[in-house]
Design a protein around this motif. Structure first.
Motif, short mmCIF file in Angstrom:
data_model
loop_
_atom_site.label_atom_id
_atom_site.label_comp_id
_atom_site.label_asym_id
_atom_site.label_seq_id
_atom_site.Cartn_x
_atom_site.Cartn_y
_atom_site.Cartn_z
N SER A 38 60.42 -66.81 -12.31
CA SER A 38 59.03 -66.35 -12.36
C SER A 38 58.99 -65.04 -13.13
O SER A 38 60.00 -64.34 -13.25
N SER A 39 57.83 -64.72 -13.68
CA SER A 39 57.70 -63.52 -14.50
C SER A 39 56.36 -62.87 -14.25
O SER A 39 55.33 -63.54 -14.12
N VAL A 40 56.37 -61.53 -14.19
CA VAL A 40 55.17 -60.77 -13.84
C VAL A 40 55.10 -59.51 -14.70
O VAL A 40 56.08 -59.14 -15.35
N GLY A 41 53.95 -58.84 -14.70
CA GLY A 41 53.83 -57.55 -15.37
C GLY A 41 52.61 -57.47 -16.25
O GLY A 41 51.50 -57.87 -15.85
N ILE A 42 52.80 -56.97 -17.47
CA ILE A 42 51.72 -56.80 -18.44
C ILE A 42 51.99 -57.72 -19.62
O ILE A 42 53.05 -57.64 -20.24
N GLY A 43 51.04 -58.59 -19.92
CA GLY A 43 51.23 -59.53 -21.01
C GLY A 43 49.92 -60.15 -21.45
O GLY A 43 48.87 -59.89 -20.87
N GLY A 44 50.02 -60.98 -22.48
CA GLY A 44 48.84 -61.55 -23.09
C GLY A 44 48.75 -63.05 -22.93
O GLY A 44 49.52 -63.67 -22.17
N PRO A 45 47.85 -63.69 -23.67
CA PRO A 45 47.59 -65.12 -23.49
C PRO A 45 48.78 -66.02 -23.80
O PRO A 45 48.96 -67.06 -23.15
N ARG A 46 49.59 -65.67 -24.79
CA ARG A 46 50.74 -66.53 -25.10
C ARG A 46 51.77 -66.49 -23.97
O ARG A 46 52.40 -67.50 -23.66
N ASP A 53 52.59 -64.26 -14.98
CA ASP A 53 51.56 -63.69 -14.09
C ASP A 53 51.20 -62.30 -14.60
O ASP A 53 51.94 -61.34 -14.36
N ALA A 54 50.10 -62.20 -15.32
CA ALA A 54 49.69 -60.93 -15.95
C ALA A 54 48.90 -60.09 -14.95
O ALA A 54 47.76 -60.40 -14.62
N TRP A 55 49.51 -59.01 -14.50
CA TRP A 55 48.81 -58.08 -13.63
C TRP A 55 47.78 -57.27 -14.42
O TRP A 55 46.75 -56.89 -13.90
N TRP A 56 48.11 -56.98 -15.67
CA TRP A 56 47.18 -56.36 -16.61
C TRP A 56 47.33 -57.07 -17.95
O TRP A 56 48.42 -57.53 -18.29
N PRO A 57 46.26 -57.18 -18.75
CA PRO A 57 46.38 -57.80 -20.07
C PRO A 57 47.04 -56.86 -21.07
O PRO A 57 46.85 -55.63 -21.01
N SER A 58 47.79 -57.41 -22.00
CA SER A 58 48.53 -56.59 -22.96
C SER A 58 47.61 -55.76 -23.85
O SER A 58 48.00 -54.69 -24.33
N GLU A 59 46.39 -56.23 -24.09
CA GLU A 59 45.49 -55.48 -24.96
C GLU A 59 45.13 -54.11 -24.39
O GLU A 59 44.68 -53.23 -25.11
#
Length: 383
Positions: A38-46, A53-59
């Motif tokens: 599993s993966s979590v943190g800050i990331g975007g749509p891809r 699991d995006a806790w915040w969007p990368s933008e």
């Protein structure tokens, strides 16, 4: 080790569209090798499409220059503090910082001090600017995953493990892009010349670049060198700025596309492009380009005073010489951009030379990047 991998949680922070693209490829490779991750943190749509699991969007990390950083510093510091607290409370097996060094390196140092293994994908450009970062990198990073072949040698005496993994875009982008297929995909006519306008993915970049880029595009159309202009808009929040700038050129044969920058690059005959990862993408598509960049006057003064600029053309850096024009700050005017583009278009031998150099560049960057990077990260998961 396989049991630990199967149930592990990895944390990522990827800033901006380019980081999301790189991390998306990496996540897919990780899930192929260890489907239970599993993966979590800050990331975007891809990344989210790969199960992240995006806790915040990368933008939210998309900033441009010191002035923009200063304006958003409280927001960014609060986000980093909250993220750090959450990761320290529930430690991931490995933390992977993807680019975004101003945000990631301080975070990585704190996490590594707490015993969390840290990998960093995309070496900060210490070879071009801010070499003082090397000490922070030494404190923050266990394994640097380098996307350019000359970078591991820079870490030889630092104690930081560094591995050249190639550039993932060199795998994704075909050696011989199909222009006709790209035009069909975008519903563009196959005849005439197409100009791609890529003003960046950050609001501040688009704010400073879209007007001069479109004005230069209008000049190229007036000169009969281009018959249509295509702007891939990185995300919906940028569309109002593009539309406002386009209103000054009502007769411009303009096509606005949501995303699909790679398809636009495949379809185009030349690009006006903001300095950054897009310049490398343009080179990998074997398309001639004129690189432009502007930032706020305050940011420019602060950076110029230190004797460096944050963004220079990656094709020129990799070639070790000026292959394509770079027009920065006060030099980035519509006339200068149009003249530089005209010069390229009117010299077929120069265009062929660029295509040959870009092909060599592509081959030098092509490795099984996602496999190399995913294996390096899996090897860092504690048994």
């Amino acid at each position: 080790m396989m049991t630990a991998r199967a149930s592990a949680t990895l944390a990522f922070v990827a800033g901006e569209a380019s980081g999301d693209l790189l991390a998306g490829h990496l996540l897919r490779a990780l899930h192929d090798r260890a489907p239970g991750l599993s993966s979590v943190g800050i990331g975007g749509p891809r990344m989210q499409a790969a199960g992240f699991d995006a806790w915040w969007p990368s933008e939210r990390l998309a900033v441009n220059g010191y002035a923009d950083v200063l304006a958003r510093l409280p927001e960014l510091l609060l986000m980093r503090r909250r993220l750090r607290g959450r990761l320290l409370a529930e430690p991931p097996a490995v933390f992977v910082g993807v680019d975004a060094p101003d945000f990631n390196l301080q975070l990585e140092r704190r996490l590594r001090q707490a015993g969390i293994p840290v990998a960093h994908l995309v070496s900060p450009s210490i070879w071009a600017w801010r070499r003082e970062r090397i000490e922070l990198i030494r404190q923050a990073v266990d394994h640097m995953l380098c996307i350019f072949p000359f970078e591991p040698a820079l870490y030889a005496d630092t104690g930081v493990k560094a591995t050249y993994i190639g550039h993932p875009l060199a795998e994704v982008i075909p050696l011989e892009p199909d222009r006709e297929a790209a035009c069909r995909a975008l519903a563009l006519p196959a005849d005439g010349r197409c100009l791609a306008v890529l003003p960046g993915s950050r609001r501040a970049e688009v704010k400073h670049l879209i007007a001069p880029f479109l004005a230069a595009a209008a000049l190229l159309v007036q000169r009969g060198l281009m018959s249509r202009v295509v702007v891939p808009i990185a995300h919906a929040g940028l569309r109002p700025m593009v539309l406002q700038a386009a209103a000054a050129h009502p007769d411009l044969p303009l096509h606005l596309i949501d995303g699909q920058s790679h398809t636009v690059l495949a379809a185009c005959h030349l690009a006006l492009v903001a300095s950054g990862t897009a310049t490398l993408e343009c080179a990998l598509f074997k398309r001639p380009m004129v690189i432009g960049y502007r930032m706020s006057a305050l940011s420019y003064r602060m950076m110029s005073g230190r004797g460096y600029l944050p963004d220079v053309g990656l094709p020129n850096i990799l070639a070790g010489k000026r292959l394509v024009p770079e027009l920065l700050q006060h030099d980035c005017t519509p006339l200068a951009l149009a003249d530089a583009a005209s010069d390229l278009l009117e010299h077929p031998a120069q265009l062929q030379h660029l295509q040959d150099r870009f092909t060599d560049m592509h081959l030098s960057l092509r490795r099984d990047t996602a496999a190399l990077a995913s294996q390096a990260i899996l090897d860092m998961i504690p048994a």
